[in-house]
Design a protein around this motif. Structure first.
Motif, PDB file in Angstrom:
ATOM      1  N   ALA A  91       0.835  -1.188   0.000  1.00 50.51           N
ATOM      2  CA  ALA A  91       0.000   0.000   0.000  1.00 50.51           C
ATOM      3  C   ALA A  91       0.873   1.241   0.000  1.00 50.51           C
ATOM      4  CB  ALA A  91      -0.918   0.005   1.228  1.00 50.51           C
ATOM      5  N   LEU A  92       0.329   2.336  -0.495  1.00 50.44           N
ATOM      6  CA  LEU A  92       0.975   3.636  -0.385  1.00 50.44           C
ATOM      7  C   LEU A  92       0.516   4.273   0.904  1.00 50.44           C
ATOM      8  CD1 LEU A  92       2.632   5.995  -1.604  1.00 50.44           C
ATOM      9  CD2 LEU A  92       0.481   6.800  -2.625  1.00 50.44           C
ATOM     10  N   LEU A  93       1.466   4.613   1.781  1.00 51.74           N
ATOM     11  CA  LEU A  93       1.175   5.214   3.078  1.00 51.74           C
ATOM     12  C   LEU A  93       1.653   6.656   3.077  1.00 51.74           C
ATOM     13  CD1 LEU A  93       2.387   2.292   5.401  1.00 51.74           C
ATOM     14  CD2 LEU A  93       0.140   2.605   4.327  1.00 51.74           C
ATOM     15  N   LEU A  94       0.795   7.560   3.545  1.00 57.38           N
ATOM     16  CA  LEU A  94       1.099   8.989   3.542  1.00 57.38           C
ATOM     17  C   LEU A  94       0.913   9.560   4.933  1.00 57.38           C
ATOM     18  CD1 LEU A  94      -0.972   9.882   0.348  1.00 57.38           C
ATOM     19  CD2 LEU A  94       1.508   9.535   0.458  1.00 57.38           C
ATOM     20  N   GLY A  95       1.895  10.313   5.398  1.00 57.98           N
ATOM     21  CA  GLY A  95       1.797  10.970   6.692  1.00 57.98           C
ATOM     22  C   GLY A  95       2.679  12.208   6.704  1.00 57.98           C
ATOM     23  N   TYR A  96       2.671  12.907   7.819  1.00 59.72           N
ATOM     24  CA  TYR A  96       3.476  14.120   7.952  1.00 59.72           C
ATOM     25  C   TYR A  96       4.229  14.108   9.268  1.00 59.72           C
ATOM     26  CZ  TYR A  96       1.517  16.090   3.763  1.00 59.72           C
ATOM     27  OH  TYR A  96       1.189  16.292   2.447  1.00 59.72           O
ATOM     28  N   GLU A  97       5.483  14.490   9.214  1.00 61.64           N
ATOM     29  CA  GLU A  97       6.315  14.636  10.393  1.00 61.64           C
ATOM     30  C   GLU A  97       7.002  15.992  10.326  1.00 61.64           C
ATOM     31  OE1 GLU A  97       8.955  11.344  10.762  1.00 61.64           O
ATOM     32  OE2 GLU A  97       7.339   9.841  10.848  1.00 61.64           O
ATOM     33  N   GLU A  98       6.751  16.827  11.331  1.00 61.54           N
ATOM     34  CA  GLU A  98       7.304  18.180  11.380  1.00 61.54           C
ATOM     35  C   GLU A  98       7.004  18.942  10.098  1.00 61.54           C
ATOM     36  OE1 GLU A  98      11.423  17.818  12.352  1.00 61.54           O
ATOM     37  OE2 GLU A  98      11.028  17.149  14.408  1.00 61.54           O
ATOM     38  N   GLY A  99       5.796  18.740   9.582  1.00 59.92           N
ATOM     39  CA  GLY A  99       5.347  19.470   8.405  1.00 59.92           C
ATOM     40  C   GLY A  99       5.827  18.931   7.078  1.00 59.92           C
ATOM     41  N   ARG A 136       5.630   6.377   1.777  1.00 58.29           N
ATOM     42  CA  ARG A 136       6.358   5.119   1.679  1.00 58.29           C
ATOM     43  C   ARG A 136       5.432   4.020   1.177  1.00 58.29           C
ATOM     44  NH1 ARG A 136       5.239   6.067   7.137  1.00 58.29           N
ATOM     45  NH2 ARG A 136       4.654   4.264   8.418  1.00 58.29           N
ATOM     46  N   VAL A 137       6.038   2.950   0.701  1.00 61.68           N
ATOM     47  CA  VAL A 137       5.304   1.769   0.242  1.00 61.68           C
ATOM     48  C   VAL A 137       5.623   0.635   1.195  1.00 61.68           C
ATOM     49  CG1 VAL A 137       5.040   0.083  -1.618  1.00 61.68           C
ATOM     50  CG2 VAL A 137       5.311   2.517  -2.166  1.00 61.68           C
ATOM     51  N   GLU A 138       4.577   0.049   1.777  1.00 63.78           N
ATOM     52  CA  GLU A 138       4.775  -1.017   2.766  1.00 63.78           C
ATOM     53  C   GLU A 138       3.739  -2.120   2.556  1.00 63.78           C
ATOM     54  OE1 GLU A 138       7.031  -1.196   5.116  1.00 63.78           O
ATOM     55  OE2 GLU A 138       7.732   0.842   5.528  1.00 63.78           O
ATOM     56  N   GLU A 139       4.164  -3.375   2.777  1.00 65.26           N
ATOM     57  CA  GLU A 139       3.177  -4.438   2.935  1.00 65.26           C
ATOM     58  C   GLU A 139       2.482  -4.183   4.264  1.00 65.26           C
ATOM     59  OE1 GLU A 139       5.480  -5.533  -0.300  1.00 65.26           O
ATOM     60  OE2 GLU A 139       6.224  -5.049   1.673  1.00 65.26           O
ATOM     61  N   THR A 140       1.163  -4.228   4.268  1.00 67.67           N
ATOM     62  CA  THR A 140       0.423  -3.749   5.429  1.00 67.67           C
ATOM     63  C   THR A 140      -0.666  -4.735   5.836  1.00 67.67           C
ATOM     64  OG1 THR A 140       0.765  -1.514   4.565  1.00 67.67           O
ATOM     65  CG2 THR A 140      -0.781  -1.748   6.375  1.00 67.67           C
ATOM     66  N   GLN A 198      -8.640  -0.956  16.246  1.00 65.41           N
ATOM     67  CA  GLN A 198      -8.006  -1.412  15.019  1.00 65.41           C
ATOM     68  C   GLN A 198      -6.560  -0.939  14.992  1.00 65.41           C
ATOM     69  OE1 GLN A 198     -10.427  -1.422  11.277  1.00 65.41           O
ATOM     70  NE2 GLN A 198     -11.607   0.088  12.421  1.00 65.41           N
ATOM     71  N   GLU A 199      -5.718  -1.762  14.430  1.00 71.75           N
ATOM     72  CA  GLU A 199      -4.298  -1.438  14.361  1.00 71.75           C
ATOM     73  C   GLU A 199      -3.760  -1.766  12.976  1.00 71.75           C
ATOM     74  OE1 GLU A 199      -0.120  -2.420  16.767  1.00 71.75           O
ATOM     75  OE2 GLU A 199      -1.851  -3.776  16.909  1.00 71.75           O
ATOM     76  N   MET A 200      -2.927  -0.890  12.473  1.00 73.43           N
ATOM     77  CA  MET A 200      -2.245  -1.105  11.207  1.00 73.43           C
ATOM     78  C   MET A 200      -0.813  -1.515  11.503  1.00 73.43           C
ATOM     79  SD  MET A 200      -1.841   1.658   8.075  1.00 73.43           S
ATOM     80  CE  MET A 200      -3.564   2.133   8.261  1.00 73.43           C
ATOM     81  N   THR A 201      -0.367  -2.615  10.912  1.00 73.74           N
ATOM     82  CA  THR A 201       0.992  -3.102  11.142  1.00 73.74           C
ATOM     83  C   THR A 201       1.673  -3.359   9.802  1.00 73.74           C
ATOM     84  OG1 THR A 201       0.347  -5.437  11.224  1.00 73.74           O
ATOM     85  CG2 THR A 201       0.274  -4.201  13.286  1.00 73.74           C
ATOM     86  N   ASP A 202       2.988  -3.571   9.862  1.00 69.08           N
ATOM     87  CA  ASP A 202       3.695  -3.920   8.632  1.00 69.08           C
ATOM     88  C   ASP A 202       3.468  -5.391   8.315  1.00 69.08           C
ATOM     89  OD1 ASP A 202       5.423  -5.427  10.245  1.00 69.08           O
ATOM     90  OD2 ASP A 202       7.014  -3.930  10.199  1.00 69.08           O
ATOM     91  N   GLY A 203       4.078  -5.841   7.223  1.00 70.42           N
ATOM     92  CA  GLY A 203       3.839  -7.214   6.779  1.00 70.42           C
ATOM     93  C   GLY A 203       4.277  -8.273   7.762  1.00 70.42           C
ATOM     94  N   MET A 254       3.367  -0.187  13.000  1.00 68.14           N
ATOM     95  CA  MET A 254       3.796   0.696  11.936  1.00 68.14           C
ATOM     96  C   MET A 254       4.512   1.907  12.530  1.00 68.14           C
ATOM     97  SD  MET A 254       3.630   0.642   8.602  1.00 68.14           S
ATOM     98  CE  MET A 254       2.176  -0.357   8.248  1.00 68.14           C
ATOM     99  N   SER A 255       5.686   2.197  12.012  1.00 70.58           N
ATOM    100  CA  SER A 255       6.419   3.361  12.508  1.00 70.58           C
ATOM    101  C   SER A 255       5.916   4.614  11.813  1.00 70.58           C
ATOM    102  CB  SER A 255       7.917   3.196  12.242  1.00 70.58           C
ATOM    103  OG  SER A 255       8.168   3.096  10.856  1.00 70.58           O
ATOM    104  N   GLY A 256       5.931   5.720  12.533  1.00 67.54           N
ATOM    105  CA  GLY A 256       5.543   6.990  11.930  1.00 67.54           C
ATOM    106  C   GLY A 256       4.040   7.150  11.805  1.00 67.54           C
ATOM    107  N   GLN A 257       3.630   8.370  11.561  1.00 67.78           N
ATOM    108  CA  GLN A 257       2.225   8.704  11.410  1.00 67.78           C
ATOM    109  C   GLN A 257       1.719   8.259  10.039  1.00 67.78           C
ATOM    110  OE1 GLN A 257       0.103  10.019  13.598  1.00 67.78           O
ATOM    111  NE2 GLN A 257      -1.596  10.114  12.149  1.00 67.78           N
ATOM    112  N   VAL A 258       0.555   7.616  10.004  1.00 69.32           N
ATOM    113  CA  VAL A 258      -0.096   7.259   8.742  1.00 69.32           C
ATOM    114  C   VAL A 258      -1.449   7.962   8.717  1.00 69.32           C
ATOM    115  CG1 VAL A 258      -1.011   5.428   7.279  1.00 69.32           C
ATOM    116  CG2 VAL A 258       1.059   5.015   8.630  1.00 69.32           C
TER     117      VAL A 258
END
Length: 417
Positions: free
Chosen positions: A140-148, A153-157, A286-291, A296-300
């Motif tokens: 999946a394509l994951l989108l988030g923001y850190e410090e603006g 990133r692309v991750e198996e989710t 509900q929780e989103m995790t990697d493959g 999952m690290s970081g904000q999604v």
């Protein structure tokens, strides 16, 4: 601010190369005179063409979003998840400056249509909220923001859901916003069987699976009502804080504004009636995790599920014969080493104009553009690029069809920030 549109040109001179991440500038698309497209600073749009195989050229449209762009990139969906809208309408309704189509979805012309065109197949999340569960840990394509700054990133989710009743009883949550018992695209949790053989699903499968024992959550994003339930199904109606307002037997009815429902079939219906008592509390998590099942690290903020991972660390990860090895229109997303996001559409199904690309060809092309990780999104007649309110590509459902904007489930929008 004025942005540039590149003329039709090959983006890499070395046709056999798998990556042009360090290619000299002369091998990159040369920009044409600037055209005012009202795009946020840090967002660029280019048009070009590319030879895929020996079938002739294909028109390619590219949105490039730098990590520090004065823009916000997010998932956008139709008014109801159980419905569709064109990408142009999605952009207009949400105020997006540009948009492409997103995840695969149930469609009325599909062989296993469940009756709700627009239902996302696999992972889809908006504003950090999971609105459709992941399937099979696909990329999946994951989108988030850190410090603006944009973090793409692309991750198996994977997604996991749990129910905790006030009496401490616990149970797995099977899915979100889909018809219970039908797992289109398969890859659900616990008890899935391949519909055509009724054999347990052990290996990744892309058809229809069934499960006779499920509890599925419906949120207000789905629609105003849940599907009519079969005999002996049940449905707990929850307020925003998880308080059980009522339990319906059979399932099916209105979703309270701000609230949700838990819709159960088979043994799940009995569990729900025994533990979701009126006035009690039901905790839904509900929780989103990697493959690998790790947090999952970081904000999604947004997650858009795809079918195939195309690139991993700069290496093509899809076989030449994937999806039959057929050239088709494609919508793909890639991420460069510096975090730059690429949203790319490749036209096809137009003889003598655009031949389309196979998945492997699309992967190699993204590598030429400098992507190190990439995923395939919905394509075919869904492939759409909207920039500054205008359709920029030529979507076709079939080779003999007219150019038509197909209504889709969701997309990826670019907004002013």
């Amino acid at each position: 601010m004025a942005r540039r549109i590149a003329p039709a040109a090959l983006l890499c001179l070395a046709l056999a190369a798998t990556s042009c991440g360090s290619a000299p500038d002369e091998d990159r698309p040369s920009p044409s005179p600037s055209v005012d497209l009202h795009l946020p600073a840090g967002v660029e749009y280019h048009e070009t063409s590319e030879e895929f195989g020996r079938r002739g050229s294909s028109a390619v449209k590219i949105l490039t979003i730098s990590p520090d762009a004065k823009a916000r990139v997010a998932g956008i969906h139709a008014k109801e998840l159980a419905g569709t809208a064109t990408v142009r309408d999605l952009a207009q309704q949400t105020g997006a400056r540009a948009a492409v189509n997103g995840s695969f979805f149930d469609i009325a012309t599909g062989r296993q249509y469940a009756g709700y065109e627009g239902d996302p197949l696999g992972l889809y999340a908006e504003n950090g909220k999971i609105l459709s569960e992941a399937s099979n840990g696909r990329a999946a394509l994951l989108l988030g923001y850190e410090e603006g700054r944009l973090v793409a990133r692309v991750e198996e989710t994977l997604t996991t859901g749990r129910l905790l009743a006030q009496d401490s009883a616990q149970r797995e949550l099977d899915g979100v916003n889909r018809v219970p018992g039908r797992v289109l695209g398969c890859g659900g949790v616990g008890g899935d069987r391949i519909a055509t053989t009724e054999e347990p699903m052990d290996e990744p499968y892309t058809g229809l699976c069934t499960d006779v024992d499920e509890i599925v959550q419906f949120t207000e994003q789905w629609s105003s009502r849940t599907p009519p339930g079969p005999p002996r199904s049940s449905e707990a109606v929850l307020d925003e804080d998880g308080t059980v307002r009522e339990v319906r037997v059979p399932a099916g009815g209105r979703i309270p504004p701000g609230g949700s429902t838990l819709y159960a079939i088979g043994p799940g219906a009995g569990w729900l009636q025994g533990h979701a008592l009126k006035g009690s509390r039901m905790e839904v998590s509900q929780e989103m995790t990697d493959g690998a099942g790790l947090a999952m690290s970081g904000q999604v903020d947004s997650a858009i599920g795809g079918s195939h991972r195309l690139l991993r660390n700069g290496t093509v990860t899809v076989a030449a014969n994937a999806a039959g090895g057929k050239p088709n229109p494609r919508t793909v997303a890639g991420v460069k080493a510096d975090g730059t996001l690429l949203l790319v559409t490749i036209d096809g199904r137009e003889v003598g104009v655009s031949a389309g690309a196979t998945l492997a060809e699309a992967a190699r092309y993204l590598a030429k553009l400098g992507a190190v990780d990439a995923v395939n999104l919905d394509g075919g007649g869904s492939t759409t690029m909207i920039v500054d309110g205008e359709l920029r590509n030529r979507p076709r459902g079939g080779a003999k069809d007219d150019v038509t904007e197909r209504p889709v489930s969701n997309g990826i929008g670019i907004f002013d920030r």
